[in-house]
Design a protein around this motif. Structure first.
Motif, PDB file in Angstrom:
ATOM      1  N   ARG A 135       9.795  -4.843  -1.965  1.00  0.00           N
ATOM      2  CA  ARG A 135      10.989  -4.045  -2.245  1.00  0.00           C
ATOM      3  C   ARG A 135      11.331  -3.165  -1.047  1.00  0.00           C
ATOM      4  NH1 ARG A 135      11.329   1.170  -4.113  1.00  0.00           N
ATOM      5  NH2 ARG A 135       9.166   1.164  -4.844  1.00  0.00           N
ATOM      6  N   VAL A 136      12.582  -3.245  -0.613  1.00  0.00           N
ATOM      7  CA  VAL A 136      13.072  -2.412   0.482  1.00  0.00           C
ATOM      8  C   VAL A 136      14.397  -1.767   0.064  1.00  0.00           C
ATOM      9  CG1 VAL A 136      11.920  -3.701   2.313  1.00  0.00           C
ATOM     10  CG2 VAL A 136      14.200  -4.408   1.562  1.00  0.00           C
ATOM     11  N   ASN A 137      14.777  -0.709   0.766  1.00  0.00           N
ATOM     12  CA  ASN A 137      15.993   0.034   0.441  1.00  0.00           C
ATOM     13  C   ASN A 137      16.828   0.279   1.689  1.00  0.00           C
ATOM     14  OD1 ASN A 137      13.905   0.765  -1.731  1.00  0.00           O
ATOM     15  ND2 ASN A 137      15.768   1.600  -2.610  1.00  0.00           N
ATOM     16  N   PHE A 138      18.142   0.468   1.473  1.00  0.00           N
ATOM     17  CA  PHE A 138      19.069   0.748   2.561  1.00  0.00           C
ATOM     18  C   PHE A 138      20.120   1.730   2.077  1.00  0.00           C
ATOM     19  CE2 PHE A 138      17.663  -3.649   2.748  1.00  0.00           C
ATOM     20  CZ  PHE A 138      17.218  -3.790   4.054  1.00  0.00           C
ATOM     21  N   PHE A 139      20.913   2.244   3.027  1.00  0.00           N
ATOM     22  CA  PHE A 139      22.143   2.929   2.642  1.00  0.00           C
ATOM     23  C   PHE A 139      23.301   2.238   3.359  1.00  0.00           C
ATOM     24  CE2 PHE A 139      20.522   5.249   6.292  1.00  0.00           C
ATOM     25  CZ  PHE A 139      21.644   5.497   7.071  1.00  0.00           C
ATOM     26  N   ARG A 140      24.482   2.334   2.807  1.00  0.00           N
ATOM     27  CA  ARG A 140      25.604   1.505   3.232  1.00  0.00           C
ATOM     28  C   ARG A 140      25.921   1.644   4.722  1.00  0.00           C
ATOM     29  NH1 ARG A 140      28.808  -1.371   0.408  1.00  0.00           N
ATOM     30  NH2 ARG A 140      28.020  -0.404  -1.511  1.00  0.00           N
ATOM     31  N   ASP A 141      26.005   2.870   5.225  1.00  0.00           N
ATOM     32  CA  ASP A 141      26.351   3.051   6.636  1.00  0.00           C
ATOM     33  C   ASP A 141      25.330   2.393   7.557  1.00  0.00           C
ATOM     34  OD1 ASP A 141      28.594   4.423   5.906  1.00  0.00           O
ATOM     35  OD2 ASP A 141      27.774   6.425   6.302  1.00  0.00           O
ATOM     36  N   GLN A 142      24.062   2.444   7.140  1.00  0.00           N
ATOM     37  CA  GLN A 142      23.015   1.816   7.950  1.00  0.00           C
ATOM     38  C   GLN A 142      23.240   0.313   8.048  1.00  0.00           C
ATOM     39  OE1 GLN A 142      19.360   1.341   5.955  1.00  0.00           O
ATOM     40  NE2 GLN A 142      18.288   0.474   7.707  1.00  0.00           N
ATOM     41  N   LEU A 143      23.544  -0.329   6.927  1.00  0.00           N
ATOM     42  CA  LEU A 143      23.771  -1.767   6.928  1.00  0.00           C
ATOM     43  C   LEU A 143      24.956  -2.135   7.804  1.00  0.00           C
ATOM     44  CD1 LEU A 143      23.193  -2.931   3.243  1.00  0.00           C
ATOM     45  CD2 LEU A 143      21.757  -3.363   5.229  1.00  0.00           C
TER      46      LEU A 143
ATOM     47  N   TRP B 153       0.841  -1.214   0.000  1.00  0.00           N
ATOM     48  CA  TRP B 153       0.000   0.000   0.000  1.00  0.00           C
ATOM     49  C   TRP B 153       0.871   1.258   0.000  1.00  0.00           C
ATOM     50  CZ3 TRP B 153       0.219   3.088   4.518  1.00  0.00           C
ATOM     51  CH2 TRP B 153      -0.593   4.242   4.484  1.00  0.00           C
ATOM     52  N   TRP B 154       1.891   1.296   0.869  1.00  0.00           N
ATOM     53  CA  TRP B 154       2.757   2.478   0.962  1.00  0.00           C
ATOM     54  C   TRP B 154       3.510   2.728  -0.342  1.00  0.00           C
ATOM     55  CZ3 TRP B 154       3.655   6.776   3.420  1.00  0.00           C
ATOM     56  CH2 TRP B 154       4.896   7.407   3.320  1.00  0.00           C
ATOM     57  N   LEU B 155       4.098   1.682  -0.896  1.00  0.00           N
ATOM     58  CA  LEU B 155       4.844   1.853  -2.145  1.00  0.00           C
ATOM     59  C   LEU B 155       3.913   2.232  -3.294  1.00  0.00           C
ATOM     60  CD1 LEU B 155       7.317  -1.179  -1.928  1.00  0.00           C
ATOM     61  CD2 LEU B 155       7.799   1.231  -1.432  1.00  0.00           C
ATOM     62  N   GLY B 156       2.692   1.714  -3.274  1.00  0.00           N
ATOM     63  CA  GLY B 156       1.744   2.007  -4.344  1.00  0.00           C
ATOM     64  C   GLY B 156       1.269   3.445  -4.355  1.00  0.00           C
ATOM     65  N   LEU B 157       1.316   4.121  -3.192  1.00  0.00           N
ATOM     66  CA  LEU B 157       0.885   5.518  -3.143  1.00  0.00           C
ATOM     67  C   LEU B 157       1.783   6.418  -3.985  1.00  0.00           C
ATOM     68  CD1 LEU B 157       0.038   5.951   0.669  1.00  0.00           C
ATOM     69  CD2 LEU B 157      -1.567   5.646  -1.232  1.00  0.00           C
ATOM     70  N   ASP B 158       3.053   6.095  -4.050  1.00  0.00           N
ATOM     71  CA  ASP B 158       4.013   6.900  -4.816  1.00  0.00           C
ATOM     72  C   ASP B 158       5.219   6.009  -5.122  1.00  0.00           C
ATOM     73  OD1 ASP B 158       5.760   8.710  -5.924  1.00  0.00           O
ATOM     74  OD2 ASP B 158       5.443  10.266  -4.407  1.00  0.00           O
ATOM     75  N   PRO B 159       5.171   5.220  -6.165  1.00  0.00           N
ATOM     76  CA  PRO B 159       6.227   4.231  -6.435  1.00  0.00           C
ATOM     77  C   PRO B 159       7.630   4.818  -6.536  1.00  0.00           C
ATOM     78  CG  PRO B 159       4.314   3.799  -7.799  1.00  0.00           C
ATOM     79  CD  PRO B 159       4.062   5.114  -7.128  1.00  0.00           C
ATOM     80  N   LYS B 160       7.753   6.042  -7.007  1.00  0.00           N
ATOM     81  CA  LYS B 160       9.083   6.640  -7.147  1.00  0.00           C
ATOM     82  C   LYS B 160       9.473   7.495  -5.944  1.00  0.00           C
ATOM     83  CE  LYS B 160       9.137   6.772 -12.216  1.00  0.00           C
ATOM     84  NZ  LYS B 160       9.317   7.623 -13.428  1.00  0.00           N
ATOM     85  N   GLY B 161       8.484   7.944  -5.192  1.00  0.00           N
ATOM     86  CA  GLY B 161       8.769   8.847  -4.085  1.00  0.00           C
ATOM     87  C   GLY B 161       8.683   8.222  -2.715  1.00  0.00           C
ATOM     88  N   HIS B 162       8.328   6.935  -2.628  1.00  0.00           N
ATOM     89  CA  HIS B 162       8.237   6.242  -1.348  1.00  0.00           C
ATOM     90  C   HIS B 162       9.209   5.069  -1.320  1.00  0.00           C
ATOM     91  CE1 HIS B 162       3.874   7.604  -0.165  1.00  0.00           C
ATOM     92  NE2 HIS B 162       4.713   8.611  -0.285  1.00  0.00           N
ATOM     93  N   VAL B 163       9.864   4.873  -0.184  1.00  0.00           N
ATOM     94  CA  VAL B 163      10.706   3.692   0.023  1.00  0.00           C
ATOM     95  C   VAL B 163      10.412   3.120   1.400  1.00  0.00           C
ATOM     96  CG1 VAL B 163      12.570   4.417  -1.525  1.00  0.00           C
ATOM     97  CG2 VAL B 163      12.645   5.053   0.906  1.00  0.00           C
ATOM     98  N   ILE B 164      10.768   1.860   1.572  1.00  0.00           N
ATOM     99  CA  ILE B 164      10.669   1.186   2.867  1.00  0.00           C
ATOM    100  C   ILE B 164      12.079   0.826   3.298  1.00  0.00           C
ATOM    101  CG2 ILE B 164       9.822  -0.841   4.098  1.00  0.00           C
ATOM    102  CD1 ILE B 164       7.479  -0.927   2.157  1.00  0.00           C
ATOM    103  N   VAL B 165      12.435   1.223   4.517  1.00  0.00           N
ATOM    104  CA  VAL B 165      13.776   0.971   5.035  1.00  0.00           C
ATOM    105  C   VAL B 165      13.661   0.168   6.335  1.00  0.00           C
ATOM    106  CG1 VAL B 165      15.953   2.001   5.776  1.00  0.00           C
ATOM    107  CG2 VAL B 165      14.557   3.147   4.027  1.00  0.00           C
ATOM    108  N   PRO B 166      13.876  -1.140   6.292  1.00  0.00           N
ATOM    109  CA  PRO B 166      13.859  -1.927   7.528  1.00  0.00           C
ATOM    110  C   PRO B 166      14.931  -1.437   8.503  1.00  0.00           C
ATOM    111  CG  PRO B 166      13.778  -3.353   5.603  1.00  0.00           C
ATOM    112  CD  PRO B 166      14.109  -1.975   5.114  1.00  0.00           C
ATOM    113  N   VAL B 167      14.624  -1.518   9.792  1.00  0.00           N
ATOM    114  CA  VAL B 167      15.569  -1.093  10.819  1.00  0.00           C
ATOM    115  C   VAL B 167      15.634  -2.160  11.904  1.00  0.00           C
ATOM    116  CG1 VAL B 167      15.244   1.372  10.388  1.00  0.00           C
ATOM    117  CG2 VAL B 167      13.758   0.218  12.033  1.00  0.00           C
TER     118      VAL B 167
END
Length: 284
Positions: free
Chosen positions: A217-225, A110-124
Protein backbone atom coordinates in the motif's frame (compact mmCIF):
# COMPACT_ATOMS: atom_id res chain seq x y z
CA UNK A 1 26.86 -32.92 -18.49
CA UNK A 2 24.71 -34.25 -21.32
CA UNK A 3 21.51 -32.52 -20.16
CA UNK A 4 23.19 -29.11 -20.16
CA UNK A 5 24.62 -29.72 -23.62
CA UNK A 6 21.21 -30.67 -24.99
CA UNK A 7 19.59 -27.51 -23.58
CA UNK A 8 22.33 -25.39 -25.15
CA UNK A 9 21.79 -27.20 -28.45
CA UNK A 10 18.05 -26.49 -28.28
CA UNK A 11 18.59 -22.81 -27.56
CA UNK A 12 21.12 -22.39 -30.34
CA UNK A 13 18.85 -24.21 -32.81
CA UNK A 14 15.94 -21.96 -31.88
CA UNK A 15 18.10 -18.86 -32.32
CA UNK A 16 19.21 -20.06 -35.76
CA UNK A 17 15.66 -20.99 -36.77
CA UNK A 18 16.46 -24.68 -37.26
CA UNK A 19 13.30 -26.77 -37.45
CA UNK A 20 12.87 -30.01 -35.52
CA UNK A 21 11.34 -33.18 -36.93
CA UNK A 22 9.63 -36.20 -35.45
CA UNK A 23 9.56 -39.79 -36.68
CA UNK A 24 7.39 -40.38 -39.74
CA UNK A 25 6.36 -43.84 -38.54
CA UNK A 26 6.62 -45.79 -35.32
CA UNK A 27 7.82 -44.38 -32.03
CA UNK A 28 10.99 -44.13 -29.99
CA UNK A 29 10.71 -44.11 -26.20
CA UNK A 30 13.39 -42.19 -24.34
CA UNK A 31 13.83 -40.25 -21.14
CA UNK A 32 13.15 -36.53 -21.44
CA UNK A 33 16.43 -34.81 -20.61
CA UNK A 34 14.53 -31.78 -19.30
CA UNK A 35 13.67 -33.73 -16.15
CA UNK A 36 17.36 -33.78 -15.20
CA UNK A 37 18.49 -30.32 -16.29
CA UNK A 38 20.03 -27.88 -13.83
CA UNK A 39 20.58 -24.16 -14.39
CA UNK A 40 24.36 -24.32 -14.14
CA UNK A 41 26.67 -21.29 -13.98
CA UNK A 42 27.88 -21.99 -17.52
CA UNK A 43 24.36 -22.23 -18.93
CA UNK A 44 23.39 -19.06 -17.09
CA UNK A 45 26.42 -17.06 -18.24
CA UNK A 46 26.31 -18.27 -21.84
CA UNK A 47 22.65 -17.41 -22.47
CA UNK A 48 22.10 -14.77 -19.76
CA UNK A 49 19.46 -16.83 -17.99
CA UNK A 50 18.97 -16.09 -14.29
CA UNK A 51 15.74 -18.02 -13.67
CA UNK A 52 14.35 -21.12 -15.35
CA UNK A 53 11.87 -23.93 -14.87
CA UNK A 54 12.39 -27.33 -16.44
CA UNK A 55 10.29 -30.46 -16.13
CA UNK A 56 9.83 -32.02 -12.70
CA UNK A 57 11.75 -35.26 -12.06
CA UNK A 58 8.44 -37.18 -12.09
CA UNK A 59 6.97 -35.16 -14.97
CA UNK A 60 6.16 -38.29 -16.96
CA UNK A 61 3.83 -39.47 -14.24
CA UNK A 62 2.37 -36.00 -13.59
CA UNK A 63 1.61 -35.18 -17.20
CA UNK A 64 4.57 -32.89 -17.88
CA UNK A 65 4.50 -30.90 -14.64
CA UNK A 66 7.06 -28.13 -14.25
CA UNK A 67 9.78 -28.44 -11.66
CA UNK A 68 10.74 -25.76 -9.10
CA UNK A 69 12.18 -22.49 -10.31
CA UNK A 70 15.95 -22.53 -10.46
CA UNK A 71 18.00 -19.36 -10.11
CA UNK A 72 21.59 -18.36 -10.82
CA UNK A 73 22.32 -14.65 -10.46
CA UNK A 74 24.88 -12.94 -12.70
CA UNK A 75 25.36 -9.53 -11.06
CA UNK A 76 26.62 -9.18 -7.47
CA UNK A 77 25.26 -5.62 -7.06
CA UNK A 78 22.43 -3.52 -8.45
CA UNK A 79 25.00 -0.93 -9.58
CA UNK A 80 26.64 -3.47 -11.89
CA UNK A 81 23.27 -4.64 -13.18
CA UNK A 82 22.20 -1.07 -13.93
CA UNK A 83 25.48 -0.34 -15.71
CA UNK A 84 25.00 -3.42 -17.91
CA UNK A 85 21.52 -2.22 -18.84
CA UNK A 86 22.82 1.23 -19.72
CA UNK A 87 25.64 -0.16 -21.86
CA UNK A 88 23.77 -2.87 -23.77
CA UNK A 89 20.12 -1.78 -23.77
CA UNK A 90 18.73 -4.92 -22.16
CA UNK A 91 16.37 -5.20 -19.19
CA UNK A 92 17.75 -4.98 -15.66
CA UNK A 93 18.83 -8.31 -14.22
CA UNK A 94 15.91 -10.53 -13.14
CA UNK A 95 17.67 -11.26 -9.85
CA UNK A 96 18.28 -7.59 -9.13
CA UNK A 97 14.65 -6.67 -9.72
CA UNK A 98 13.44 -9.59 -7.62
CA UNK A 99 15.75 -8.65 -4.73
CA UNK A 100 14.62 -5.03 -4.95
CA UNK A 101 10.96 -5.96 -5.05
CA UNK A 102 11.33 -8.37 -2.12
CA UNK A 103 13.15 -5.72 -0.09
CA UNK A 104 10.47 -3.10 -0.71
CA UNK A 105 7.75 -5.59 0.25
CA UNK A 106 9.56 -6.58 3.47
CA UNK A 107 10.84 -3.18 4.63
CA UNK A 108 7.70 -1.39 3.47
CA UNK A 109 5.57 -3.90 5.33
CA UNK A 110 7.72 -3.38 8.43
CA UNK A 111 7.18 0.40 8.30
CA UNK A 112 3.43 0.17 7.80
CA UNK A 113 3.15 -2.48 10.51
CA UNK A 114 4.72 -0.19 13.12
CA UNK A 115 1.71 2.13 12.95
CA UNK A 116 -0.89 1.12 10.33
CA UNK A 117 -2.92 4.32 10.71
CA UNK A 118 -0.08 6.74 11.36
CA UNK A 119 2.47 5.61 8.75
CA UNK A 120 2.29 5.93 4.96
CA UNK A 121 4.68 5.22 2.10
CA UNK A 122 4.92 7.83 -0.65
CA UNK A 123 6.93 6.81 -3.73
CA UNK A 124 8.88 9.65 -5.33
CA UNK A 125 10.93 10.34 -8.44
CA UNK A 126 10.67 7.77 -11.20
CA UNK A 127 9.21 5.20 -8.79
CA UNK A 128 5.90 7.02 -9.17
CA UNK A 129 5.83 5.98 -12.81
CA UNK A 130 5.78 2.30 -11.86
CA UNK A 131 2.07 2.59 -11.12
CA UNK A 132 1.52 3.67 -14.71
CA UNK A 133 4.13 1.49 -16.37
CA UNK A 134 3.83 -1.86 -14.61
CA UNK A 135 0.74 -1.92 -12.42
CA UNK A 136 0.68 -2.78 -8.75
CA UNK A 137 2.83 -5.90 -8.63
CA UNK A 138 6.09 -5.18 -10.50
CA UNK A 139 8.82 -2.69 -11.30
CA UNK A 140 9.22 -1.68 -14.91
CA UNK A 141 11.99 -3.84 -16.35
CA UNK A 142 14.59 -1.13 -16.90
CA UNK A 143 14.50 0.22 -13.33
CA UNK A 144 17.12 -0.82 -10.76
CA UNK A 145 16.08 1.42 -7.89
CA UNK A 146 13.17 2.42 -5.66
CA UNK A 147 12.84 5.88 -4.10
CA UNK A 148 10.18 6.60 -1.48
CA UNK A 149 9.29 8.66 1.57
CA UNK A 150 8.34 6.81 4.75
CA UNK A 151 6.12 9.37 6.48
CA UNK A 152 4.78 9.34 10.06
CA UNK A 153 2.03 11.31 11.76
CA UNK A 154 4.23 11.55 14.88
CA UNK A 155 7.75 12.91 15.47
CA UNK A 156 10.54 10.60 14.30
CA UNK A 157 14.18 10.48 15.41
CA UNK A 158 15.59 8.50 12.50
CA UNK A 159 18.78 7.22 14.13
CA UNK A 160 17.00 6.06 17.28
CA UNK A 161 14.22 4.41 15.28
CA UNK A 162 16.64 2.44 13.14
CA UNK A 163 18.80 1.40 16.10
CA UNK A 164 15.70 0.17 17.92
CA UNK A 165 14.70 -2.03 14.98
CA UNK A 166 18.15 -2.95 13.68
CA UNK A 167 17.94 -6.58 14.81
CA UNK A 168 14.45 -6.97 13.35
CA UNK A 169 15.66 -5.70 10.00
CA UNK A 170 18.66 -8.08 10.09
CA UNK A 171 16.37 -11.01 10.81
CA UNK A 172 14.45 -10.01 7.69
CA UNK A 173 17.73 -10.02 5.73
CA UNK A 174 18.37 -6.28 5.52
CA UNK A 175 20.51 -3.54 6.99
CA UNK A 176 20.94 0.17 6.35
CA UNK A 177 23.29 3.10 5.87
CA UNK A 178 22.14 6.40 7.38
CA UNK A 179 23.07 9.43 5.27
CA UNK A 180 21.49 12.50 6.83
CA UNK A 181 17.75 12.28 6.30
CA UNK A 182 18.19 9.54 3.69
CA UNK A 183 18.31 5.87 4.61
CA UNK A 184 19.88 3.46 2.16
CA UNK A 185 18.33 0.08 2.88
CA UNK A 186 20.24 -2.85 1.43
CA UNK A 187 20.40 -6.61 1.55
CA UNK A 188 22.93 -8.09 3.95
CA UNK A 189 25.05 -9.13 0.97
CA UNK A 190 24.60 -5.64 -0.57
CA UNK A 191 23.10 -7.08 -3.75
CA UNK A 192 20.31 -4.47 -3.94
CA UNK A 193 19.68 -1.03 -2.47
CA UNK A 194 16.82 1.45 -2.20
CA UNK A 195 16.75 5.08 -1.07
CA UNK A 196 14.19 5.96 1.62
CA UNK A 197 13.55 9.30 3.32
CA UNK A 198 11.96 8.96 6.78
CA UNK A 199 10.20 11.97 8.30
CA UNK A 200 7.53 13.09 10.77
CA UNK A 201 5.34 14.57 11.97
CA UNK A 202 3.28 15.17 8.85
CA UNK A 203 -0.43 15.20 8.07
CA UNK A 204 -0.69 11.71 6.60
CA UNK A 205 -4.36 12.21 5.74
CA UNK A 206 -3.28 14.71 3.08
CA UNK A 207 -1.95 11.77 1.07
CA UNK A 208 -5.42 10.66 0.14
CA UNK A 209 -4.76 8.95 -3.19
CA UNK A 210 -4.06 5.27 -2.69
CA UNK A 211 -2.31 2.71 -4.82
CA UNK A 212 -0.03 -0.31 -4.63
CA UNK A 213 3.62 -0.65 -5.57
CA UNK A 214 4.98 -4.21 -5.66
CA UNK A 215 1.81 -5.17 -3.81
CA UNK A 216 2.48 -2.74 -0.93
CA UNK A 217 0.00 0.00 0.00
CA UNK A 218 1.30 3.42 -1.02
CA UNK A 219 -0.18 6.93 -0.90
CA UNK A 220 0.06 10.14 -2.93
CA UNK A 221 -1.41 13.61 -3.14
CA UNK A 222 -2.73 15.04 -6.39
CA UNK A 223 -0.17 17.80 -6.95
CA UNK A 224 2.65 15.32 -6.42
CA UNK A 225 1.29 12.98 -9.09
CA UNK A 226 0.78 15.74 -11.61
CA UNK A 227 4.23 17.21 -11.02
CA UNK A 228 6.06 13.87 -11.09
CA UNK A 229 4.36 12.59 -14.19
CA UNK A 230 5.11 15.66 -16.27
CA UNK A 231 8.63 16.06 -14.89
CA UNK A 232 9.58 12.52 -15.85
CA UNK A 233 8.46 12.76 -19.48
CA UNK A 234 5.46 10.40 -19.29
CA UNK A 235 5.07 10.03 -23.04
CA UNK A 236 8.57 8.62 -23.44
CA UNK A 237 10.22 5.48 -22.13
CA UNK A 238 13.69 6.53 -21.01
CA UNK A 239 16.51 4.96 -19.06
CA UNK A 240 18.22 6.99 -16.35
CA UNK A 241 17.20 10.42 -15.05
CA UNK A 242 15.23 13.13 -16.83
CA UNK A 243 18.15 13.50 -19.23
CA UNK A 244 18.08 9.78 -19.87
CA UNK A 245 18.06 8.22 -23.29
CA UNK A 246 15.11 6.65 -25.04
CA UNK A 247 15.10 2.87 -24.72
CA UNK A 248 16.91 1.01 -27.44
CA UNK A 249 18.53 -2.41 -27.51
CA UNK A 250 22.22 -2.38 -28.40
CA UNK A 251 22.71 -6.16 -28.30
CA UNK A 252 20.99 -7.55 -31.36
CA UNK A 253 19.39 -10.91 -30.74
CA UNK A 254 19.62 -10.77 -26.93
CA UNK A 255 16.73 -12.62 -25.25
CA UNK A 256 15.92 -9.63 -23.01
CA UNK A 257 16.24 -6.63 -25.31
CA UNK A 258 14.56 -3.38 -24.36
CA UNK A 259 11.95 -2.25 -26.90
CA UNK A 260 12.99 0.22 -29.57
CA UNK A 261 11.70 3.64 -28.51
CA UNK A 262 13.75 5.94 -30.74
CA UNK A 263 12.20 8.46 -33.15
CA UNK A 264 10.73 10.69 -30.44
CA UNK A 265 9.48 7.72 -28.45
CA UNK A 266 7.36 6.34 -31.28
CA UNK A 267 9.80 3.56 -32.08
CA UNK A 268 11.48 2.67 -35.33
CA UNK A 269 10.91 -1.06 -35.21
CA UNK A 270 7.87 -3.30 -35.33
CA UNK A 271 7.48 -3.47 -31.54
CA UNK A 272 6.01 0.04 -31.27
CA UNK A 273 8.11 0.81 -28.18
CA UNK A 274 6.48 -2.07 -26.29
CA UNK A 275 7.61 -5.50 -25.14
CA UNK A 276 6.16 -8.22 -27.35
CA UNK A 277 5.15 -10.33 -24.34
CA UNK A 278 5.71 -10.70 -20.59
CA UNK A 279 8.84 -12.83 -20.87
CA UNK A 280 11.12 -10.23 -19.25
CA UNK A 281 8.83 -9.56 -16.27
CA UNK A 282 9.32 -11.12 -12.84
CA UNK A 283 6.00 -12.93 -13.04
CA UNK A 284 5.11 -14.24 -16.47
Amino acid sequence: VAEEWLVMLDLLAKDLGIRSYTLLTGSSHEDDYRMAVRLTPRLSRTFHIEAARFLAPDARRDGGAQGPQQEHCLFPTSREAAAFTGEYGVVVSWCTRKRLRDMFVAVGGWWLGLDPKGHVIVPVSASVLNLFRSGESELFPWDADIDANFIAAHPVVIGSLLEEHEETLKEMGYTYILRGDRVVFRTLADTARMDIWISGPQEVRAYDIRGRLCGVRVNFFRDQLEGSVWYYRPGEKIYGNTRGKLLQCKWEGHNACLPDCMRDGLGTGEDGCEFRDRFVHLHT
